[in-house]
Enzyme design. Structure first.
Site, mmCIF file in Angstrom:
data_model
loop_
_atom_site.group_PDB
_atom_site.id
_atom_site.type_symbol
_atom_site.label_atom_id
_atom_site.label_comp_id
_atom_site.label_asym_id
_atom_site.label_seq_id
_atom_site.Cartn_x
_atom_site.Cartn_y
_atom_site.Cartn_z
ATOM 1 N N ARG A 48 1.474 4.251 -3.155
ATOM 2 C CA ARG A 48 1.262 5.683 -2.896
ATOM 3 C C ARG A 48 2.550 6.482 -3.096
ATOM 4 N NH1 ARG A 48 -2.418 2.623 -0.470
ATOM 5 N NH2 ARG A 48 -4.394 3.440 0.344
ATOM 6 N N ARG A 89 -13.582 -7.224 -10.681
ATOM 7 C CA ARG A 89 -13.761 -6.535 -9.393
ATOM 8 C C ARG A 89 -14.538 -5.217 -9.531
ATOM 9 N NH1 ARG A 89 -8.152 -6.740 -6.328
ATOM 10 N NH2 ARG A 89 -9.482 -5.983 -4.646
ATOM 11 N N ARG A 108 -12.329 -14.825 -1.572
ATOM 12 C CA ARG A 108 -11.471 -15.479 -0.569
ATOM 13 C C ARG A 108 -12.265 -16.314 0.437
ATOM 14 N NH1 ARG A 108 -6.883 -10.681 0.017
ATOM 15 N NH2 ARG A 108 -5.698 -11.435 -1.794
ATOM 16 N N ARG A 110 -2.405 -14.449 -1.966
ATOM 17 C CA ARG A 110 -2.487 -14.699 -0.517
ATOM 18 C C ARG A 110 -3.056 -16.088 -0.206
ATOM 19 N NH1 ARG A 110 -0.596 -9.829 1.147
ATOM 20 N NH2 ARG A 110 -1.533 -7.981 0.237
ATOM 21 N N SER A 156 0.837 -1.215 0.000
ATOM 22 C CA SER A 156 0.000 0.000 0.000
ATOM 23 C C SER A 156 0.865 1.256 0.000
ATOM 24 C CB SER A 156 -0.887 0.020 1.252
ATOM 25 O OG SER A 156 -1.821 -1.019 1.209
ATOM 26 N N ASP A 200 -6.687 -8.107 4.617
ATOM 27 C CA ASP A 200 -5.889 -8.914 3.691
ATOM 28 C C ASP A 200 -5.316 -10.169 4.354
ATOM 29 O OD1 ASP A 200 -6.367 -7.083 1.684
ATOM 30 O OD2 ASP A 200 -4.520 -5.974 2.043
HETATM 31 C C1 S3P Z 1 -5.561 -1.249 0.162
HETATM 32 C C2 S3P Z 1 -6.787 -1.277 0.770
HETATM 33 C C3 S3P Z 1 -7.542 -2.520 0.996
HETATM 34 C C4 S3P Z 1 -6.669 -3.761 0.849
HETATM 35 C C5 S3P Z 1 -5.772 -3.692 -0.348
HETATM 36 C C6 S3P Z 1 -4.874 -2.479 -0.286
HETATM 37 C C7 S3P Z 1 -4.898 0.046 -0.037
HETATM 38 O O1 S3P Z 1 -8.581 -2.595 0.052
HETATM 39 O O2 S3P Z 1 -7.469 -4.922 0.786
HETATM 40 O O3 S3P Z 1 -4.963 -4.852 -0.431
HETATM 41 O O4 S3P Z 1 -3.693 0.073 -0.347
HETATM 42 O O5 S3P Z 1 -5.579 1.088 0.125
HETATM 43 P P1 S3P Z 1 -10.000 -1.853 0.288
HETATM 44 O O6 S3P Z 1 -9.690 -0.472 0.614
HETATM 45 O O7 S3P Z 1 -10.737 -1.976 -0.985
HETATM 46 O O8 S3P Z 1 -10.640 -2.597 1.409
#
Ligand code: S3P
Length: 435
Positions: free
Chosen positions: A29, A125, A348, A389, A25, A317
């Protein structure tokens, strides 16, 4: 070409220490914000996985010079909020939901049109959850029956909104905040439950004023991002596989170094502790804006629990490997309020239930979670359905299985954790890659 698989010998233990790769994440960013900042941003410990490289390549395709002078080191020559250029082709986000949804927010503020595409999993998705608030801000976005490909039209002026998220999603929150940088006035996002706050923290590191309190996050449009130096912490979502492996089968203290322990990500620690795991947080420190620690885990007798729903978004996750922990625990574990698991890289809930049942575990899927009664685990052949995962979770299950486990369709482990088999082997798991 035959699909990649893992062959994991049953039993054994884990020992010593590992250092997991950088956080997915935070890595996404870092290049996205670096691209629209003024000046040159340096990133260390960037996760060089397929998902994060999709974001990096998208920035390059929009005219940003991004260099990778050494492993884990990325240099982004920011072009400023208005400096991105039209890509010459669709932006391919591969398997990465984060790359796609954050980019929707970014593209909403541009003067050019762009189309986002993804692989078969990403193309299934939901994208309306991000498109809906962005349209309320003035963006012109077309999804394909709610899914990718997604086309974002340029040149639409944006205005701030006050938006209450329908699902607790950091990706949607982030998409709206990123569009908010391009919007007139103030953008407010309200979340129904705490979700990861890396966007808020990192925007502040880039000099943006972001207010956040009591589930309400806001920023003013038009603020300049100023380049910075970031060090990406280790990914607690990758550490999770080793935390569960250690709780199930550590010989002596098992150490996972330099793990990001942002409180919006540590649900895994709380859930495992409620199950009886002995996990110690050592050497807690700040790496830039993110807390980091070494995690020491000891073999523990796990017990089944009802997972508190408030912890679900903080461990979203980690459920594949938590379901494995539950299968090895004494008693019954119940997870509810986790319907989001059905729209991740795979469904999942369905895929984990199928795999656990194949190994003889008493696992019953529910619409929004799972009931698992701990007990013996057999060997067998598992289909990961291309979900990284799921593949790693069943690798961990082999530590407690009575027979070997073969896991098919594992190539996507490279989307989040390149080098996982080698690190698992180093820790003591008898995993071989097969084709
Ligand atoms: C993430 C937010 C989560 C997570 C994903 C990464 C992110 O998803 O499951 O692996 O980097 O903001 P959601 O915000 O859709 O729940």
């Amino acid at each position: 070409m035959a699909e990649a698989s893992y062959q994991v010998a049953h039993g054994g233990c884990v020992r010593g220490e590992v250092t997991v790769p950088g956080d997915k994440s935070v890595s996404h960013r870092s290049v996205l914000f670096g691209a629209i900042a003024e000046g040159t941003t340096e990133v260390d410990n960037f996760l060089e996985s397929e998902d994060c490289l999709a974001t990096l390549n998208a920035m390059r395709a929009m005219g940003v010079n991004v260099e990778r002078p050494a492993a884990g080191r990325v240099i982004v020559d920011g072009v400023g909020l208005q400096g991105l250029r039209a890509p010459s082709a669709a932006l391919d986000m591969g398997n990465a939901g984060t790359a796609m949804r954050l980019s929707m927010g970014l593209l909403a503020g541009q003067r050019f049109d762009a189309t986002l595409v993804g692989d078969a999993s990403l193309t299934r998705r939901p994208m309306e959850r991000a498109a809906t608030p962005l349209r309320q801000m003035g963006a012109v976005i077309q999804t394909t029956a709610g899914r990718p490909p997604v086309t974002v039209r340029g040149g639409a002026p944006l205005h701030g909104i006050d938006y209450a998220l329908e699902v607790a999603s950091a990706q949607v929150k982030s998409a709206v905040l990123i569009a908010g940088l391009y919007a007139q006035g103030e953008t407010v996002v309200r979340e129904p439950a705490v979700t990861r706050d890396h966007t808020e923290r990192m925007l502040r590191a880039f000099g943006v004023e972001v207010q956040a309190a009591n589930g309400r996050v806001s920023l003013r449009g038009g603020q300049t991002l100023r380049a910075t130096h970031l060090r990406v912490p280790g990914d607690i979502s990758s550490a999770a596989f080793f935390l569960v492996a250690g709780a199930l089968a550590a010989e002596g203290p098992f150490l996972i170094r330099d793990v990001g322990v942002n409180p919006t990500r540590t649900g895994i620690l709380e859930i495992l502790r409620l199950m009886g795991a002995d996990i110690r947080v050592l050497n807690l420190r700040l790496a830039g804006d993110e807390p980091v620690a070494d995690l020491e885990v000891h073999k523990s007798e796990l017990r089944g629990i009802d997972v508190p729903e408030s912890l679900v978004p903080l461990a979203i996750d980690e459920f594949p490997v938590l379901f494995v922990a539950a299968a090895c625990a004494r008693g019954t574990t119940r997870v509810s309020g986790a319907a989001e698991l059905r729209v991740k890289e795979s469904d999942r809930i369905a895929v984990m239930a199928e795999g656990l049942q194949r190994l003889g575990v008493d696992a019953e899927p529910t619409p929004d979670g799972m009931r698992i009664s701990g007990g013996p685990i057999g060997g067998g052949r598992i289909d990961s359905h291309g979900d990284h995962r799921i593949a790693m979770a069943f690798t961990v299950a082999a530590l407690r299985a009575s027979g070997d486990i073969r896991i098919d369709d594992v190539a996507n482990v490279a989307t989040s954790f390149p080098g996982f088999p080698a690190m698992a082997r180093h820790a003591g798991i008898a995993i071989e890659e097969a084709r």
